[in-house]
Enzyme design. Structure first.
Site, PDB file in Angstrom:
ATOM      1  N   GLY A 179       3.962  -9.655 -17.969  1.00 30.34           N
ATOM      2  CA  GLY A 179       4.881  -8.564 -17.613  1.00 30.34           C
ATOM      3  C   GLY A 179       6.202  -9.194 -17.220  1.00 30.34           C
ATOM      4  O   GLY A 179       6.259  -9.973 -16.259  1.00 30.34           O
ATOM      5  N   GLY A 209       8.997  -7.444 -16.525  1.00 29.14           N
ATOM      6  CA  GLY A 209       9.865  -6.429 -15.928  1.00 29.14           C
ATOM      7  C   GLY A 209      10.489  -6.969 -14.650  1.00 29.14           C
ATOM      8  O   GLY A 209      10.698  -8.182 -14.494  1.00 29.14           O
ATOM      9  N   VAL A 244       9.377  -7.153 -11.431  1.00 25.82           N
ATOM     10  CA  VAL A 244       8.561  -8.055 -10.598  1.00 25.82           C
ATOM     11  C   VAL A 244       8.289  -9.357 -11.352  1.00 25.82           C
ATOM     12  O   VAL A 244       8.441 -10.460 -10.799  1.00 25.82           O
ATOM     13  CB  VAL A 244       7.221  -7.392 -10.191  1.00 25.82           C
ATOM     14  CG1 VAL A 244       6.355  -8.376  -9.410  1.00 25.82           C
ATOM     15  CG2 VAL A 244       7.469  -6.142  -9.368  1.00 25.82           C
ATOM     16  N   GLY A 245       7.918  -9.243 -12.639  1.00 25.52           N
ATOM     17  CA  GLY A 245       7.534 -10.439 -13.406  1.00 25.52           C
ATOM     18  C   GLY A 245       8.685 -11.406 -13.577  1.00 25.52           C
ATOM     19  O   GLY A 245       8.530 -12.618 -13.352  1.00 25.52           O
ATOM     20  N   ARG A 271       0.633   5.316  -5.431  1.00 23.44           N
ATOM     21  CA  ARG A 271       0.148   4.208  -6.280  1.00 23.44           C
ATOM     22  C   ARG A 271      -1.053   4.665  -7.106  1.00 23.44           C
ATOM     23  O   ARG A 271      -1.227   4.238  -8.240  1.00 23.44           O
ATOM     24  CB  ARG A 271      -0.219   2.994  -5.415  1.00 23.44           C
ATOM     25  CG  ARG A 271       0.984   2.376  -4.715  1.00 23.44           C
ATOM     26  CD  ARG A 271       0.575   1.230  -3.825  1.00 23.44           C
ATOM     27  NE  ARG A 271       1.703   0.635  -3.123  1.00 23.44           N
ATOM     28  CZ  ARG A 271       2.120   1.012  -1.913  1.00 23.44           C
ATOM     29  NH1 ARG A 271       1.502   1.990  -1.278  1.00 23.44           N
ATOM     30  NH2 ARG A 271       3.159   0.414  -1.339  1.00 23.44           N
ATOM     31  N   ASN A 311      -2.425   2.242 -15.913  1.00 16.14           N
ATOM     32  CA  ASN A 311      -2.391   0.808 -15.611  1.00 16.14           C
ATOM     33  C   ASN A 311      -3.749   0.138 -15.832  1.00 16.14           C
ATOM     34  O   ASN A 311      -3.819  -1.052 -16.168  1.00 16.14           O
ATOM     35  CB  ASN A 311      -1.866   0.563 -14.190  1.00 16.14           C
ATOM     36  CG  ASN A 311      -0.339   0.663 -14.161  1.00 16.14           C
ATOM     37  OD1 ASN A 311       0.298   0.846 -15.204  1.00 16.14           O
ATOM     38  ND2 ASN A 311       0.250   0.540 -12.986  1.00 16.14           N
ATOM     39  N   ASN A 335      -0.248  -2.171  -9.716  1.00 14.92           N
ATOM     40  CA  ASN A 335      -0.823  -1.122  -8.872  1.00 14.92           C
ATOM     41  C   ASN A 335      -1.669  -0.130  -9.673  1.00 14.92           C
ATOM     42  O   ASN A 335      -1.428   0.031 -10.877  1.00 14.92           O
ATOM     43  CB  ASN A 335       0.321  -0.344  -8.196  1.00 14.92           C
ATOM     44  CG  ASN A 335       0.745  -1.001  -6.901  1.00 14.92           C
ATOM     45  OD1 ASN A 335      -0.093  -1.473  -6.125  1.00 14.92           O
ATOM     46  ND2 ASN A 335       2.047  -1.026  -6.658  1.00 14.92           N
ATOM     47  N   ARG A 369       6.880  -6.927   5.329  1.00 15.09           N
ATOM     48  CA  ARG A 369       7.640  -5.714   5.699  1.00 15.09           C
ATOM     49  C   ARG A 369       7.522  -5.453   7.207  1.00 15.09           C
ATOM     50  O   ARG A 369       8.510  -5.179   7.873  1.00 15.09           O
ATOM     51  CB  ARG A 369       7.110  -4.513   4.899  1.00 15.09           C
ATOM     52  CG  ARG A 369       7.539  -4.582   3.440  1.00 15.09           C
ATOM     53  CD  ARG A 369       7.033  -3.413   2.615  1.00 15.09           C
ATOM     54  NE  ARG A 369       7.680  -3.440   1.303  1.00 15.09           N
ATOM     55  CZ  ARG A 369       7.131  -2.992   0.181  1.00 15.09           C
ATOM     56  NH1 ARG A 369       5.926  -2.455   0.191  1.00 15.09           N
ATOM     57  NH2 ARG A 369       7.791  -3.055  -0.956  1.00 15.09           N
ATOM     58  N   HIS A 371      -3.896  -1.602  -0.396  1.00 17.15           N
ATOM     59  CA  HIS A 371      -2.437  -1.490  -0.497  1.00 17.15           C
ATOM     60  C   HIS A 371      -2.084  -0.031  -0.750  1.00 17.15           C
ATOM     61  O   HIS A 371      -1.725   0.368  -1.846  1.00 17.15           O
ATOM     62  CB  HIS A 371      -1.961  -2.374  -1.664  1.00 17.15           C
ATOM     63  CG  HIS A 371      -0.485  -2.460  -1.796  1.00 17.15           C
ATOM     64  ND1 HIS A 371       0.350  -2.745  -0.746  1.00 17.15           N
ATOM     65  CD2 HIS A 371       0.327  -2.314  -2.879  1.00 17.15           C
ATOM     66  CE1 HIS A 371       1.603  -2.786  -1.186  1.00 17.15           C
ATOM     67  NE2 HIS A 371       1.609  -2.516  -2.471  1.00 17.15           N
TER      68      HIS A 371
HETATM   69  P1  NAD Z   1       8.483  -2.882 -14.820  1.00 17.76           P
HETATM   70  O1  NAD Z   1       8.338  -1.589 -15.553  1.00 17.76           O
HETATM   71  O2  NAD Z   1       9.853  -3.382 -14.524  1.00 17.76           O
HETATM   72  O3  NAD Z   1       7.712  -4.044 -15.616  1.00 17.76           O
HETATM   73  C1  NAD Z   1       6.421  -3.898 -16.126  1.00 17.76           C
HETATM   74  C2  NAD Z   1       6.396  -4.661 -17.452  1.00 17.76           C
HETATM   75  O4  NAD Z   1       5.057  -4.712 -17.939  1.00 17.76           O
HETATM   76  C3  NAD Z   1       7.248  -4.013 -18.556  1.00 17.76           C
HETATM   77  O5  NAD Z   1       8.246  -4.920 -18.986  1.00 17.76           O
HETATM   78  C4  NAD Z   1       6.240  -3.717 -19.665  1.00 17.76           C
HETATM   79  O6  NAD Z   1       6.775  -3.862 -20.971  1.00 17.76           O
HETATM   80  C5  NAD Z   1       5.171  -4.778 -19.363  1.00 17.76           C
HETATM   81  N1  NAD Z   1       3.889  -4.526 -20.014  1.00 17.76           N
HETATM   82  C6  NAD Z   1       3.279  -3.339 -20.265  1.00 17.76           C
HETATM   83  N2  NAD Z   1       2.108  -3.554 -20.909  1.00 17.76           N
HETATM   84  C7  NAD Z   1       1.972  -4.896 -21.066  1.00 17.76           C
HETATM   85  C8  NAD Z   1       0.974  -5.743 -21.640  1.00 17.76           C
HETATM   86  N3  NAD Z   1      -0.138  -5.223 -22.160  1.00 17.76           N
HETATM   87  N4  NAD Z   1       1.167  -7.071 -21.635  1.00 17.76           N
HETATM   88  C9  NAD Z   1       2.294  -7.615 -21.087  1.00 17.76           C
HETATM   89  N5  NAD Z   1       3.279  -6.857 -20.500  1.00 17.76           N
HETATM   90  C10 NAD Z   1       3.113  -5.531 -20.508  1.00 17.76           C
HETATM   91  O7  NAD Z   1       7.651  -2.729 -13.455  1.00 17.76           O
HETATM   92  P2  NAD Z   1       7.763  -3.684 -12.169  1.00 17.76           P
HETATM   93  O8  NAD Z   1       8.712  -3.109 -11.201  1.00 17.76           O
HETATM   94  O9  NAD Z   1       7.912  -5.090 -12.610  1.00 17.76           O
HETATM   95  O10 NAD Z   1       6.290  -3.476 -11.527  1.00 17.76           O
HETATM   96  C11 NAD Z   1       5.165  -3.996 -12.193  1.00 17.76           C
HETATM   97  C12 NAD Z   1       3.874  -3.564 -11.498  1.00 17.76           C
HETATM   98  O11 NAD Z   1       3.797  -4.172 -10.211  1.00 17.76           O
HETATM   99  C13 NAD Z   1       3.756  -2.051 -11.259  1.00 17.76           C
HETATM  100  O12 NAD Z   1       2.426  -1.614 -11.492  1.00 17.76           O
HETATM  101  C14 NAD Z   1       4.104  -1.900  -9.789  1.00 17.76           C
HETATM  102  O13 NAD Z   1       3.566  -0.729  -9.197  1.00 17.76           O
HETATM  103  C15 NAD Z   1       3.473  -3.167  -9.247  1.00 17.76           C
HETATM  104  N6  NAD Z   1       3.945  -3.620  -7.929  1.00 17.76           N
HETATM  105  C16 NAD Z   1       3.000  -4.030  -7.047  1.00 17.76           C
HETATM  106  C17 NAD Z   1       3.366  -4.495  -5.795  1.00 17.76           C
HETATM  107  C18 NAD Z   1       2.301  -4.981  -4.832  1.00 17.76           C
HETATM  108  O14 NAD Z   1       2.578  -5.115  -3.658  1.00 17.76           O
HETATM  109  N7  NAD Z   1       1.106  -5.307  -5.302  1.00 17.76           N
HETATM  110  C19 NAD Z   1       4.720  -4.514  -5.440  1.00 17.76           C
HETATM  111  C20 NAD Z   1       5.665  -4.108  -6.370  1.00 17.76           C
HETATM  112  C21 NAD Z   1       5.262  -3.645  -7.631  1.00 17.76           C
END
Ligand code: NAD
Length: 308
Positions: free
Chosen positions: A9, A11, A13-14, A88, A95, A120, A151, A175
């Protein structure tokens, strides 16, 4: 030899996680996404900062899961983030489909990796990755407690006007809105916050911590937090890669600890080269234990919706 870390991923976070990993010199990074060109573009952009930031590790963008091969750590961030008004849990089915497919790829291409899940709803996605990979449970964990505790620490430091570095806090449980911030185990240079702040202020900070993600989602209007979440995941990866054995709250496989069995939920863990090397059992009051078990029961309910 540098470690190999795959971030699934690319996006918000990644990509921020990938950037922090190379800037901290923790290894070579593979950044994978299904969107063509996007991970390659972000990786190239980050690589062009190497001479300015002074790191030697490489970062490669890809659309091919075969590039996970030989990863020491895989960090899973693929999936939809929340939008304003969503919980979430609203992300569960979509997801699960995305993360389930990613788990199959990890099993196939990176069978000796330690996996840190971020997507999530976190605890359920971690259970899904644990089940689908079949990896030993110490090699699968979820990132939430480090973020939720950060936080809480941030709000305590801001309220008292003290250095953020001197504040420690502990948040356990799932969470979600029923996470369990533990004021009794939250301190400023070893001084319990209960000795520094009135109960009403502490209760208000606990409520703000529980609502910490939603507060940011509402402000952003689109997407969710990523700076602190990426820092939290990198702290976990660093403890594993450097075998630091830091004690950090993570979603870990419980097998009787705190009266919880057969699921991943947020508990304090010793993280080292062996992944989750130990779950630390704190002494909780009956009320704290009840809150933790009820948070775990909520995770169990969501798991049932996925047929677990
Ligand atoms: P984002 O939409 O910016 O990025 C998600 C990425 O995943 C996208 O670029 C999408 O193309 C990619 N993706 C989708 N399917 C895929 C696959 N099969 N293989 C590879 N990549 C794929 O979202 P984000 O803001 O980066 O958030 C990502 C996730 O992290 C969300 O589910 C969010 O709720 C979660 N999150 C969790 C926490 C935590 O504390 N655990 C904190 C923040 C965000």
């Amino acid at each position: 030899m540098r470690a190999k870390i795959t971030v699934v991923g690319a996006g918000f976070v990644g990509s921020t996680t990938a950037q922090r990993l190379v800037e901290k010199r923790l290894g070579d990074v593979v950044l994978h996404d299904v969107v063509e060109g996007m991970p390659q573009g972000k990786a190239l952009d980050i690589m062009q900062s190497a001479c300015l930031e002074g790191f030697d590790g490489s970062i490669k963008g890809t659309n091919n899961p075969e590039d996970y091969a030989d990863s020491d750590i895989v960090i899973v961030t693929s999936g939809l983030p929340r939008q304003p008004g969503m919980s979430r849990d609203d992300l569960l089915l979509k997801n699960a489909e995305i993360v389930g497919g990613v788990a199959d790829n990890i099993k196939k291409y990176a069978p000796r990796a330690t996996v840190i899940v971020i997507s999530n709803p976190l605890d359920v996605m971690t259970c899904l990755v644990g089940a689908k990979t079949g990896f030993p449970k110490n090699r699968v964990m979820g990132m939430a407690g480090v973020l939720d505790s950060a936080r809480f620490r941030c709000f305590i430091a801001m309220e008292l006007g003290v250095s953020h570095r001197d504040v420690d806090a502990m948040v356990l449980g799932g969470h979600g809105d029923d996470m369990v911030p533990l004021a009794r185990y939250s301190t400023v240079s070893g001084i319990a916050i209960e000795n520094l702040l009135p109960k009403e202020k502490i209760d208000a900070m606990i409520a703000r911590t529980r609502n910490g993600g939603a507060e940011i989602v509402k402000l952003l209007q689109k997407g969710s937090a990523y700076y602190a979440p990426s820092s939290a995941a990198v702290q976990m990866a660093e403890s594993i890669l450097t075998d630091s054995k830091r004690v950090l709250p993570c979603a870990a496989w419980c097998y009787g600890q705190y009266g919880i069995s057969g699921m991943f939920v947020g508990v304090p863990c010793k993280l080292g080269a062996g992944g989750v090397e130990e779950i630390v059992e704190l002494t909780l009051t009956p009320d704290e234990l009840r809150q933790l078990q009820s948070s775990a029961a909520h995770v169990a309910e969501s798991l049932k919706k996925l047929g677990f």
